[in-house]
Write an enzyme that holds these catalytic residues in place. Structure first.
Site, PDB file in Angstrom:
ATOM      1  N   SER A   9       3.060  -1.899  10.463  1.00  0.00           N
ATOM      2  CA  SER A   9       4.506  -1.981  10.711  1.00  0.00           C
ATOM      3  C   SER A   9       5.082  -3.376  10.443  1.00  0.00           C
ATOM      4  O   SER A   9       6.004  -3.808  11.140  1.00  0.00           O
ATOM      5  CB  SER A   9       4.851  -1.511  12.132  1.00  0.00           C
ATOM      6  OG  SER A   9       4.477  -0.158  12.294  1.00  0.00           O
ATOM      7  N   GLU A  45      -5.755  -4.658  10.511  1.00  0.00           N
ATOM      8  CA  GLU A  45      -4.724  -3.647  10.728  1.00  0.00           C
ATOM      9  C   GLU A  45      -5.017  -2.894  12.021  1.00  0.00           C
ATOM     10  O   GLU A  45      -5.810  -1.940  12.021  1.00  0.00           O
ATOM     11  CB  GLU A  45      -4.705  -2.648   9.566  1.00  0.00           C
ATOM     12  CG  GLU A  45      -4.372  -3.275   8.231  1.00  0.00           C
ATOM     13  CD  GLU A  45      -3.755  -2.257   7.281  1.00  0.00           C
ATOM     14  OE1 GLU A  45      -2.612  -2.463   6.878  1.00  0.00           O
ATOM     15  OE2 GLU A  45      -4.408  -1.248   6.986  1.00  0.00           O
ATOM     16  N   ASN A  71       0.878  -1.173   0.000  1.00  0.00           N
ATOM     17  CA  ASN A  71       0.000   0.000   0.000  1.00  0.00           C
ATOM     18  C   ASN A  71       0.913   1.221   0.000  1.00  0.00           C
ATOM     19  O   ASN A  71       1.481   1.571   1.027  1.00  0.00           O
ATOM     20  CB  ASN A  71      -0.890  -0.033   1.254  1.00  0.00           C
ATOM     21  CG  ASN A  71      -1.708   1.238   1.408  1.00  0.00           C
ATOM     22  OD1 ASN A  71      -1.795   2.048   0.479  1.00  0.00           O
ATOM     23  ND2 ASN A  71      -2.290   1.423   2.578  1.00  0.00           N
ATOM     24  N   TRP A  72       1.045   1.820  -1.175  1.00  0.00           N
ATOM     25  CA  TRP A  72       1.999   2.942  -1.299  1.00  0.00           C
ATOM     26  C   TRP A  72       1.501   4.211  -0.646  1.00  0.00           C
ATOM     27  O   TRP A  72       2.257   5.148  -0.465  1.00  0.00           O
ATOM     28  CB  TRP A  72       2.278   3.230  -2.784  1.00  0.00           C
ATOM     29  CG  TRP A  72       3.018   2.155  -3.507  1.00  0.00           C
ATOM     30  CD1 TRP A  72       3.462   0.965  -3.010  1.00  0.00           C
ATOM     31  CD2 TRP A  72       3.421   2.185  -4.883  1.00  0.00           C
ATOM     32  NE1 TRP A  72       4.094   0.249  -3.999  1.00  0.00           N
ATOM     33  CE2 TRP A  72       4.081   0.982  -5.147  1.00  0.00           C
ATOM     34  CE3 TRP A  72       3.268   3.120  -5.920  1.00  0.00           C
ATOM     35  CZ2 TRP A  72       4.611   0.676  -6.402  1.00  0.00           C
ATOM     36  CZ3 TRP A  72       3.793   2.823  -7.166  1.00  0.00           C
ATOM     37  CH2 TRP A  72       4.463   1.610  -7.399  1.00  0.00           C
ATOM     38  N   LYS A  73       0.209   4.284  -0.357  1.00  0.00           N
ATOM     39  CA  LYS A  73      -0.393   5.517   0.183  1.00  0.00           C
ATOM     40  C   LYS A  73      -0.054   6.684  -0.752  1.00  0.00           C
ATOM     41  O   LYS A  73       0.045   6.485  -1.956  1.00  0.00           O
ATOM     42  CB  LYS A  73       0.056   5.740   1.629  1.00  0.00           C
ATOM     43  CG  LYS A  73      -0.140   4.466   2.482  1.00  0.00           C
ATOM     44  CD  LYS A  73       0.023   4.675   3.937  1.00  0.00           C
ATOM     45  CE  LYS A  73      -0.181   3.348   4.654  1.00  0.00           C
ATOM     46  NZ  LYS A  73      -0.137   3.473   6.093  1.00  0.00           N
ATOM     47  N   GLY A 113       2.211   2.437  10.755  1.00  0.00           N
ATOM     48  CA  GLY A 113       3.172   3.526  10.596  1.00  0.00           C
ATOM     49  C   GLY A 113       3.843   3.954  11.884  1.00  0.00           C
ATOM     50  O   GLY A 113       4.514   4.972  11.939  1.00  0.00           O
ATOM     51  N   GLY A 168       2.685  -1.154   4.293  1.00  0.00           N
ATOM     52  CA  GLY A 168       2.759   0.258   3.950  1.00  0.00           C
ATOM     53  C   GLY A 168       4.192   0.676   3.705  1.00  0.00           C
ATOM     54  O   GLY A 168       4.759   0.447   2.633  1.00  0.00           O
ATOM     55  N   GLU A 228      -6.893   5.018   7.591  1.00  0.00           N
ATOM     56  CA  GLU A 228      -6.625   6.431   7.263  1.00  0.00           C
ATOM     57  C   GLU A 228      -7.825   7.038   6.540  1.00  0.00           C
ATOM     58  O   GLU A 228      -8.145   8.210   6.722  1.00  0.00           O
ATOM     59  CB  GLU A 228      -5.338   6.539   6.432  1.00  0.00           C
ATOM     60  CG  GLU A 228      -4.113   6.308   7.313  1.00  0.00           C
ATOM     61  CD  GLU A 228      -2.914   5.698   6.610  1.00  0.00           C
ATOM     62  OE1 GLU A 228      -2.860   5.721   5.374  1.00  0.00           O
ATOM     63  OE2 GLU A 228      -2.026   5.190   7.326  1.00  0.00           O
ATOM     64  N   HIS A 253      -9.665   1.452   4.690  1.00  0.00           N
ATOM     65  CA  HIS A 253      -8.378   1.642   5.364  1.00  0.00           C
ATOM     66  C   HIS A 253      -8.573   2.636   6.513  1.00  0.00           C
ATOM     67  O   HIS A 253      -9.324   3.602   6.382  1.00  0.00           O
ATOM     68  CB  HIS A 253      -7.321   2.149   4.377  1.00  0.00           C
ATOM     69  CG  HIS A 253      -5.952   2.127   4.982  1.00  0.00           C
ATOM     70  ND1 HIS A 253      -5.526   3.106   5.849  1.00  0.00           N
ATOM     71  CD2 HIS A 253      -4.942   1.227   4.892  1.00  0.00           C
ATOM     72  CE1 HIS A 253      -4.299   2.804   6.255  1.00  0.00           C
ATOM     73  NE2 HIS A 253      -3.924   1.673   5.697  1.00  0.00           N
TER      74      HIS A 253
HETATM   75  P1  PGA Z   1       2.584   0.372   7.618  1.00  0.00           P
HETATM   76  O1  PGA Z   1       1.149   0.594   6.954  1.00  0.00           O
HETATM   77  O2  PGA Z   1       3.115  -0.941   7.123  1.00  0.00           O
HETATM   78  O3  PGA Z   1       3.417   1.550   7.162  1.00  0.00           O
HETATM   79  O4  PGA Z   1       2.383   0.376   9.103  1.00  0.00           O
HETATM   80  C1  PGA Z   1       0.266  -0.474   6.749  1.00  0.00           C
HETATM   81  C2  PGA Z   1      -1.013   0.039   6.145  1.00  0.00           C
HETATM   82  O5  PGA Z   1      -1.471   1.122   6.534  1.00  0.00           O
HETATM   83  O6  PGA Z   1      -1.611  -0.604   5.257  1.00  0.00           O
END
Ligand code: PGA
Length: 248
Positions: A211, A166, A9-11, A172, A232, A96, A94
């Site tokens: 993470s 998640e 997931n590149w965001k 993150g 991520g 976010e 997600h």
């Molecule tokens: P992260 O993000 O691996 O940077 O914690 C995972 C995600 O939000 O899908």
């Protein structure tokens, strides 16, 4: 045996040039076809990346999808538009999106259905915040997030879907859930589905996200109900993403 799946997931990261380099790096290092693998890229990079992944084992995904099929919804991208670029997956719900952009359980369920109508596999993200975990609400939160989709789409819809657990407190932050903490919730999710449909529960891929890194992926992926990861930060570098993939 369920086949595993690793999804990047590149965001909102990168440039068109870095996206191209990253995808080429991933494809070059794929090696044996040991599991499913995909990248969920920013919408504007879909045309380029869909060209690059053609005839490779790397699948393409989007990071969200509209909750409506078409019309006056400024700024939204429909599932039909995503399918024009051979999107196999779309993230829905997600954390976010839920916390910064107001995606609700109901709108997430509608997005899930929109994706499926275009034969795009929704990756339904669920998970609790730290506060909810500390108040022992983890399972209640996950029930509500799953129920919203089950009520709208029916349990049979999970035959063509992926779930990503998640924990919000692990995204993150560098704080990964322990293997056992993650397994406990994954097993709970599978049992919740099994109570409604055993065959779907046995089949559905449930990914861990939060993470996940090259040095902790192996332990997580060894857990019986963890079928891969939603990655991520560590998916923005071909080498670390591939190390995670090869930890399957
Ligand atoms: P992260 O993000 O691996 O940077 O914690 C995972 C995600 O939000 O899908």
């Amino acid at each position: 045996m369920r086949r595993s799946l690793v999804v990047g997931n590149w965001k909102m990261n990168g440039t068109l040039a870095s996206a191209e380099l990253l995808v080429k790096g991933i494809i070059a290092g794929l090696g044996e076809n040991i599991a499913d693998i995909a990248v969920c890229v920013p919408y504007v990079y879909l045309p380029k990346v869909s060209e690059l992944v053609k005839n490779t084992a790397l699948a393409l995904g989007a990071q969200n999808v509209a909750d409506k099929s078409s019309g006056a919804y400024t700024g939204e991208i429909s599932a039909a538009m995503l399918s024009e670029f051979s999107c196999k997956y779309a993230l829905v719900g997600h954390s976010e999106r839920r916390s910064y952009y107001g995606d609700t359980d109901e709108s997430v369920a509608a997005r899930f259905c929109q994706a499926q109508e275009q034969n795009i596999t929704p990756i339904l993200c669920v998970g609790e915040t730290l506060e909810q975990r500390e108040q022992d609400q983890t399972f209640a939160v996950i029930n509500a997030q799953l129920d919203a989709v089950i009520n709208l789409a029916g349990i049979a819809a999970f035959d063509a879907a992926v779930i990503a657990y998640e924990p919000v407190w692990a995204i993150g932050t560098g704080k990964t859930a322990t293997d056992e903490q993650a397994q406990e919730v994954h097993r709970y999710i599978r049992q919740y589905i099994a109570a409604k449909d055993q065959a779907i529960a046995d089949k559905i891929q449930i990914l861990y996200g939060g993470s996940a890194k090259p040095d902790n992926a192996k332990g997580l992926f060894a857990m019986p109900d963890i079928d891969g990861g939603l990655i991520g930060g560590a998916s923005l570098d071909a080498e670390s993403f591939l190390k995670i993939y090869h930890s399957i």
